[in-house]
Every structure is written in structure tokens, then in C-alpha cells.
Motif scaffolding. Structure first.
Motif, PDB file in Angstrom:
ATOM      1  N   PRO A   1      -6.959  -2.435  -4.967  1.00  0.00           N
ATOM      2  CA  PRO A   1      -7.698  -2.200  -3.714  1.00  0.00           C
ATOM      3  C   PRO A   1      -7.268  -3.150  -2.603  1.00  0.00           C
ATOM      4  N   SER A   2      -7.146  -2.615  -1.399  1.00  0.00           N
ATOM      5  CA  SER A   2      -6.819  -3.425  -0.226  1.00  0.00           C
ATOM      6  C   SER A   2      -7.265  -2.680   1.020  1.00  0.00           C
TER       7      SER A   2
ATOM      8  N   SER B   1      -5.493  -2.163   3.552  1.00  0.00           N
ATOM      9  CA  SER B   1      -4.391  -1.322   4.020  1.00  0.00           C
ATOM     10  C   SER B   1      -4.443   0.070   3.417  1.00  0.00           C
ATOM     11  N   MET B   2      -4.925   0.199   2.188  1.00  0.00           N
ATOM     12  CA  MET B   2      -5.016   1.519   1.559  1.00  0.00           C
ATOM     13  C   MET B   2      -5.868   2.467   2.413  1.00  0.00           C
TER      14      MET B   2
ATOM     15  N   LEU C   1      -3.877   4.158   5.437  1.00  0.00           N
ATOM     16  CA  LEU C   1      -2.760   5.078   5.232  1.00  0.00           C
ATOM     17  C   LEU C   1      -3.102   6.456   5.778  1.00  0.00           C
TER      18      LEU C   1
ATOM     19  N   ALA D   1       0.830  -1.205   0.000  1.00  0.00           N
ATOM     20  CA  ALA D   1       0.000   0.000   0.000  1.00  0.00           C
ATOM     21  C   ALA D   1       0.865   1.256   0.000  1.00  0.00           C
TER      22      ALA D   1
ATOM     23  N   THR E   1       1.294   3.681  -3.378  1.00  0.00           N
ATOM     24  CA  THR E   1       0.900   5.089  -3.308  1.00  0.00           C
ATOM     25  C   THR E   1       2.041   6.023  -3.672  1.00  0.00           C
TER      26      THR E   1
ATOM     27  N   ILE F   1      -3.362   8.090  -3.231  1.00  0.00           N
ATOM     28  CA  ILE F   1      -3.952   6.973  -2.486  1.00  0.00           C
ATOM     29  C   ILE F   1      -5.204   6.477  -3.218  1.00  0.00           C
ATOM     30  N   GLU F   2      -6.047   7.410  -3.643  1.00  0.00           N
ATOM     31  CA  GLU F   2      -7.285   7.028  -4.331  1.00  0.00           C
ATOM     32  C   GLU F   2      -6.992   6.319  -5.644  1.00  0.00           C
TER      33      GLU F   2
ATOM     34  N   ALA G   1      -4.185   4.692  -6.461  1.00  0.00           N
ATOM     35  CA  ALA G   1      -3.577   3.391  -6.172  1.00  0.00           C
ATOM     36  C   ALA G   1      -4.644   2.394  -5.722  1.00  0.00           C
ATOM     37  N   TRP G   2      -5.605   2.870  -4.936  1.00  0.00           N
ATOM     38  CA  TRP G   2      -6.708   2.012  -4.479  1.00  0.00           C
ATOM     39  C   TRP G   2      -7.504   1.482  -5.660  1.00  0.00           C
TER      40      TRP G   2
END
Length: 206
Positions: A130-131, A133-134, A137, A52, A56, A122-123, A125-126
């Protein structure tokens, strides 16, 4: 008779500590991407947290590059806290067992990145990976302050010897550990042989 100590001069760190040396530095405030967790280093939760973080920060790096801003991805760092013990310092095999620790993993963010940039990364990368852990953060401005630090070269399991030398140096000038054990992973365990791994060890003192 009251003991007196010559308190060391804590300077802002420049570069990494030299092999075989122990130094006292004052770590200034840094803005970092962080995530908390518990469990075995290298276990599923730990690896998901690393994925994650790096997912990011690399998304952030490429987004900034698209805007003409070149940045570097920082090193992975870990803050380690011992569950149910009076100290967070891993001095023995018993106190450094994998199930005994909670951790905070972090990577320093580039100065050029705004909080909005990081949130967007972050958005994005999610969306791709997706996880859970995201969603954990966070962005935090964090000042570690006075620490004793050293460069450990070798396997992670051999760190207590280096940590022992750091604590001896701190005790000699009247200082004690005051916060979580801190590791900065300069070496890549997937590429370097264990005996060649480089890890900066920091221990907050006061």
C-alpha cells in the motif's frame, strides 16, 4: 519575403531511432498507466511513483499469464514540464534543475488487458504494497501526435546537447515545441554505466 519550409513527412514510428539520427514521427494513440507528481528525479515521491507503476504492471502481467496470455512489460517513460517557465524543453543546466520540474510517469499497457484487468491489478498491488501513489494511478488513452525524436546515449545530464540538435532540426523545417519534453528509458541506470545509457528523447512539435 515570406520564408517557406518543406514540412517533413511524419510516419508512424517503427523501432527506435538510430544512434546519431534525428527523425520526425507521428506517435499514435496508446493506452497507458500514468501517475503525476512533482519533485526531484530519484527523490522519495518519484521512486514511490515508479514502484506503484511497476508493482501494478507486473501484477497485471502475472494475472494475464495465469489466463494463458503472455505479455511484456513496457518501458518506463516520463513527461517533463517546467514549473514557472515558458518552455518545457531542458536546454540548460539552469532550466533543468531537479526542483524545477513536474512530471508524469507512464508505462504503455498491453492490448490484451482490459480496464477491469488493470483496475484489479492496482487493487491487488495495493493490498501487498500500500502507498499513496497507488491511489493516484490512472488509465489514459493518449495520443502524442507529431514529434521530433532522437536516441540519446550517455548520462541524463548530457541530454541538452541532443535536445539542442533536435530543436535545430525542427526549426529548420518551420516547427516549434508544442508540449512536454518526453523521455523513454531504454537503459537501466542501476545496471548500465552512465556513458552507455540509452534514452529516447521526444519533443512534440507543430
Amino acid at each position: 519575403m515570406t520564408e517557406t519550409y518543406a514540412r517533413p513527412e511524419f510516419r508512424t514510428p517503427s523501432g527506435w531511432p538510430r544512434k546519431g539520427s534525428i527523425r520526425f514521427v507521428d506517435v499514435p494513440e496508446r493506452r497507458c498507466l500514468m501517475i503525476d507528481g512533482e519533485g526531484e528525479p530519484g527523490g522519495p515521491a518519484f521512486q514511490e511513483a515508479i514502484d506503484a507503476l511497476f508493482g501494478t504492471v507486473y501484477t497485471l502481467k502475472f494475472a494475464l499469464k495465469h489466463e494463458g496470455i503472455e505479455t511484456k512489460v513496457g518501458y518506463l517513460e516520463g513527461l517533463w514540464r517546467h514549473v514557472g517557465m515558458a518552455t518545457d524543453v531542458p536546454q540548460t543546466e539552469t532550466t533543468s534543475g531537479p526542483s524545477a520540474w513536474s512530471w508524469t510517469l507512464l508505462i504503455e499497457l498491453p492490448e490484451a488487458a482490459t480496464d477491469a484487468d488493470v483496475t484489479a491489478a492496482i487493487e491487488n498491488a495495493w493490498t501487498r504494497h500500500p502507498s499513496m501513489s497507488m491511489g493516484r494511478l490512472r488509465i489514459e488513452s493518449w495520443r502524442e501526435g507529431p514529434v521530433v525524436e532522437a536516441m540519446h546515449i550517455g548520462p541524463y545530464a548530457a541530454e541538452p546537447e541532443t535536445i539542442g540538435l533536435m530543436l535545430e532540426a525542427a526549426e529548420a523545417v518551420g516547427l516549434r515545441p508544442t508540449g512536454p519534453h518526453h523521455e523513454i528509458y531504454i537503459g537501466d541506470p542501476s545496471r548500465a554505466r552512465p556513458e552507455n545509457l540509452r534514452t529516447v528523447l521526444r519533443q512534440p512539435v507543430g
